[in-house]
Write an enzyme that holds these catalytic residues in place. Sequence first.
Site, PDB file in Angstrom:
ATOM      1  N   LYS A 100       0.661  -1.002   0.243  1.00 29.73           N
ATOM      2  CA  LYS A 100      -0.471   0.073   0.108  1.00 29.73           C
ATOM      3  C   LYS A 100       0.652   1.602   0.233  1.00 29.73           C
ATOM      4  O   LYS A 100       1.686   1.763   1.269  1.00 29.73           O
ATOM      5  CB  LYS A 100      -0.663   0.217   1.351  1.00 29.73           C
ATOM      6  CG  LYS A 100      -2.248   1.245   0.819  1.00 29.73           C
ATOM      7  CD  LYS A 100      -2.445   1.501   2.428  1.00 29.73           C
ATOM      8  CE  LYS A 100      -2.012   2.567   3.100  1.00 29.73           C
ATOM      9  NZ  LYS A 100      -1.446   4.245   2.376  1.00 29.73           N
ATOM     10  N   GLY A 129       7.059   4.515   8.462  1.00 27.89           N
ATOM     11  CA  GLY A 129       6.049   6.118   8.767  1.00 27.89           C
ATOM     12  C   GLY A 129       6.627   6.429  10.283  1.00 27.89           C
ATOM     13  O   GLY A 129       7.359   6.242  10.769  1.00 27.89           O
ATOM     14  N   SER A 130       5.691   6.705  10.683  1.00 26.96           N
ATOM     15  CA  SER A 130       5.542   7.583  12.241  1.00 26.96           C
ATOM     16  C   SER A 130       5.038   7.399  12.784  1.00 26.96           C
ATOM     17  O   SER A 130       4.725   5.412  12.925  1.00 26.96           O
ATOM     18  CB  SER A 130       4.196   8.473  11.883  1.00 26.96           C
ATOM     19  OG  SER A 130       3.832   8.129  12.279  1.00 26.96           O
ATOM     20  N   THR A 131       6.119   6.851  13.955  1.00 30.23           N
ATOM     21  CA  THR A 131       6.426   5.992  15.469  1.00 30.23           C
ATOM     22  C   THR A 131       4.865   6.017  15.996  1.00 30.23           C
ATOM     23  O   THR A 131       4.405   5.402  16.564  1.00 30.23           O
ATOM     24  CB  THR A 131       7.078   7.374  16.520  1.00 30.23           C
ATOM     25  OG1 THR A 131       8.107   7.088  16.086  1.00 30.23           O
ATOM     26  CG2 THR A 131       7.387   6.159  17.765  1.00 30.23           C
ATOM     27  N   GLU A 132       4.168   7.062  15.893  1.00 28.32           N
ATOM     28  CA  GLU A 132       2.662   6.843  16.858  1.00 28.32           C
ATOM     29  C   GLU A 132       2.136   6.028  15.926  1.00 28.32           C
ATOM     30  O   GLU A 132       1.009   4.661  15.848  1.00 28.32           O
ATOM     31  CB  GLU A 132       1.948   8.194  16.152  1.00 28.32           C
ATOM     32  CG  GLU A 132       2.099   9.581  17.159  1.00 28.32           C
ATOM     33  CD  GLU A 132       3.247   9.616  16.713  1.00 28.32           C
ATOM     34  OE1 GLU A 132       3.835  10.593  18.051  1.00 28.32           O
ATOM     35  OE2 GLU A 132       3.668   9.985  15.308  1.00 28.32           O
ATOM     36  N   GLY A 178       3.414   3.364  14.208  1.00 32.58           N
ATOM     37  CA  GLY A 178       3.838   2.387  14.039  1.00 32.58           C
ATOM     38  C   GLY A 178       3.379   1.661  15.848  1.00 32.58           C
ATOM     39  O   GLY A 178       3.260   0.134  15.787  1.00 32.58           O
ATOM     40  N   GLU A 223      10.297   0.695  10.670  1.00 32.10           N
ATOM     41  CA  GLU A 223      11.433   2.030  10.416  1.00 32.10           C
ATOM     42  C   GLU A 223      10.247   3.143  10.743  1.00 32.10           C
ATOM     43  O   GLU A 223       9.411   3.867   9.559  1.00 32.10           O
ATOM     44  CB  GLU A 223      11.804   1.641   8.916  1.00 32.10           C
ATOM     45  CG  GLU A 223      13.151   2.650   8.961  1.00 32.10           C
ATOM     46  CD  GLU A 223      12.672   4.171   8.124  1.00 32.10           C
ATOM     47  OE1 GLU A 223      12.324   5.400   9.262  1.00 32.10           O
ATOM     48  OE2 GLU A 223      12.363   4.292   7.038  1.00 32.10           O
ATOM     49  N   CYS A 272      13.104  11.434   7.551  1.00 33.83           N
ATOM     50  CA  CYS A 272      12.839  10.649   8.882  1.00 33.83           C
ATOM     51  C   CYS A 272      14.491  10.207   9.664  1.00 33.83           C
ATOM     52  O   CYS A 272      14.138  10.437  10.777  1.00 33.83           O
ATOM     53  CB  CYS A 272      12.667   8.884   8.649  1.00 33.83           C
ATOM     54  SG  CYS A 272      13.716   7.573   7.838  1.00 33.83           S
ATOM     55  N   GLU A 275       9.882  14.827  16.016  1.00 32.88           N
ATOM     56  CA  GLU A 275      10.092  15.249  14.505  1.00 32.88           C
ATOM     57  C   GLU A 275       9.260  16.217  13.160  1.00 32.88           C
ATOM     58  O   GLU A 275       7.874  16.045  13.439  1.00 32.88           O
ATOM     59  CB  GLU A 275       9.438  13.729  13.915  1.00 32.88           C
ATOM     60  CG  GLU A 275      10.043  13.725  13.008  1.00 32.88           C
ATOM     61  CD  GLU A 275      10.147  11.877  12.006  1.00 32.88           C
ATOM     62  OE1 GLU A 275      11.289  11.767  11.086  1.00 32.88           O
ATOM     63  OE2 GLU A 275       9.324  11.664  12.398  1.00 32.88           O
TER      64      GLU A 275
END
Length: 783
Positions: free
Chosen positions: A183, A235-238, A240, A257, A291, A388
Amino acid sequence: MEYGPAPEDPKDALLWLDGHQRRFGHFIDGAWRQPAEGVFFDTVDPSTEEKIAAVARGSVADIEAAVQAARKAFPAWLTSAPHERARFLYAMARGVQKHSRRLAVLETIDNGKPIRESRDIDIPLVARHFYHHAGWAQLLESEFPGYTACGVVGQIIPWNFPLLMLAWKIAPALATGNTVVLKPAEFTPLTALAFADICREIGLPAGVVNIVTGDGTTGEALVKHADVDKIAFTGSTEVGRAIRSATAQSHKRLSLELGGKSPFIIFEDADLDGAVEGLVDGIWLNQGQVCCAGSRLLMQESIAEALVEKIRVRMNSLRVGPPLDKAIDIGAIVAPVQLDRIRTLVDQGVAEGATCWQPQITMPTRGLYFPPTLLSNVHPASIVAQQEIFGPVLAAMTFRTPAEAVELANNTAYGLAGCVWSESINVALQVAAQIKAGVIWVNCTNLFDAACGFGGYRESGYGREGGREGLIEYLEPTWFKKAPTWGGGATLPGESADGQEARPTIDRTVKLYIGGKQARPDSGYSMEVRGAKGELLGEAPLGNRKDIRNAVEAAHKASGWKTMTAHGRAQVLYYMAENLSLRRDEIARRLSAVVGGEQASREVNLGIERIFTYAAWADKFDGAVHNPPFRTISIAMKEAVGTVGVVCPTDGPLLGLLSLVLPVLAVGNTAIVIPSERYPLIVGDLYQVFDTSDLPDGAVNIVTGYTSQLLKTLAEHDDVDAIWCFADGASAAAAKALSVGNLKQVFTNEGRIIDWFDPRQGEGRWFLEHATQVKNIWVPYGE
């Protein structure tokens, strides 16, 4: 002298868009397919805010069709000859090169990045990844014997490097025999769809690669699909964290990542002009939407004023404008929501005391743009130093000593990358080794290659992309894929139920083992331990939250083990084997009351062998030196993960514990161990072995009690870096779900039976790979 416009001709890309009537369905089972719900959304050129094309929004039904296609294609792709897979990956590389101009323009108009970046950096790296992994496909059977593909892999990629992230994920997945459902990001789907055309051109078997476009709900459907074997996310930590939670109850493998807040450290002896040019690349590449962007500038105090002046002069020469102009340095921000986030965070940083400086340069009158920005006088706790921003914003701070620089560099929850600039190679490498990040560039920045792994520590995720370590993310031991799941009632491998040996005397009470000392439990309570026929063997301490906290604190203080040389660790382990051997009969006699005489004897004998195995590995599980196609080397260092919580299996109370704790210790980690509830009295024998083997205090800490209660505290503890849980399936799921807070690494048996008596299953590289993380340090050479 002023630069005049130098526009790139978009004709080829526009013809391709028109050839699809600027309306795209999904690519499923080798063909274009209209979305099941008939819903489309617009993808927009951020430099003009004009519509480029309409793209299908994927639904649960579309994901279902794509996963079914991938599952159907998997057996044939997995069993195809390695050379056949290699030829397809080579053809993909050639297809990318053949259509490089079209792909570069599509990337630029969809993402907003300058054309010279997409043309000169992104697309060549895409081709490089497919070429490199064509080689791995050819060599797979000889280089990874005993491993097999995960199966159907769901991949979710971001919008900052759309086609490059596709290559980072699809190339290793296909090389190792997996099939893929990918995706792309909602904002930037066009180059993924162009890649689908390349798959058709080269005759890739239907269903091997499937591409479903959409928004977050589409990605959620892919993550939650029961027939997906692995999720790879960038993508973002949130997000993730959300994916980790959503997959906790499943057996899906997961690699993440995530975000970063990378330090860019400049020492007083650095080449300041070179450092400034590196900084331009480090923070303003792709408008700072990277990133691993060097978004935190750490300057040695003595050169801070002069360095800031040089940075301001250089910022005044940056050109912001239409990204198809080859003379442009900074293009457009990808979407209005991202532009609003950048503005909000900068305003908040100023409100917290930062000084904002922006160059007096011409800005476009239309489109989504933000000027290059320097924030100085930033406090280390400020939001702009901790979160970030993902934009062209640099937060500057000062330091005095290398030790202070390291402390500031590690003062975030992230750990993706970092830069060190110094003419002293001793200082540079010493600091690089101490920064908690997966990639460190010395006197250079933003270098990437398919041969060199990329990925983070801590809340920047886990797993690697690129190199040998990236390939292993898509493989599993063949035996593990076939291992049965333990339902709780069957006799376990190597287990005997006779328990006919002589019983130890009753009233044997042991203590916890924390910080190298025997400790009473905080609760003051004990738990009965009974033999195979129900007889009382003794009592074990009932550990609680405070005992776990004490154990974690002791593990963090065990500097003697963390700093010991690999040779030194090997000597301690050999000594441990010697001391276990001296007490072989005594320990086997006690253990026999639970598992029977035959198994007890085997556990002790194999335990001694297993200690020898990891003593041997301690100074041999080395890193590598890569030679990427630049004037640099990349030193791939295998580093300990940190403090590891180990939940031991029920079966094999001694051998199971040693099989998990030893690889953790061998590479320099410290451990908090929850032994088997079935026979926690083993702690009494082990702490005597540890005490006589020169094991530093705190290297191993053992807390007995009820696994479910102790696991919760251990998994939720933010100072624990990884959890190894080899109990039942429910415990494995709990370990993943409860450790979302700091995204610690989790390694489990997924409820599967492991035969600890079989060295092919119970020891070796599979365990050592999970006990280490790879840091790549890039070092340039030459004049």
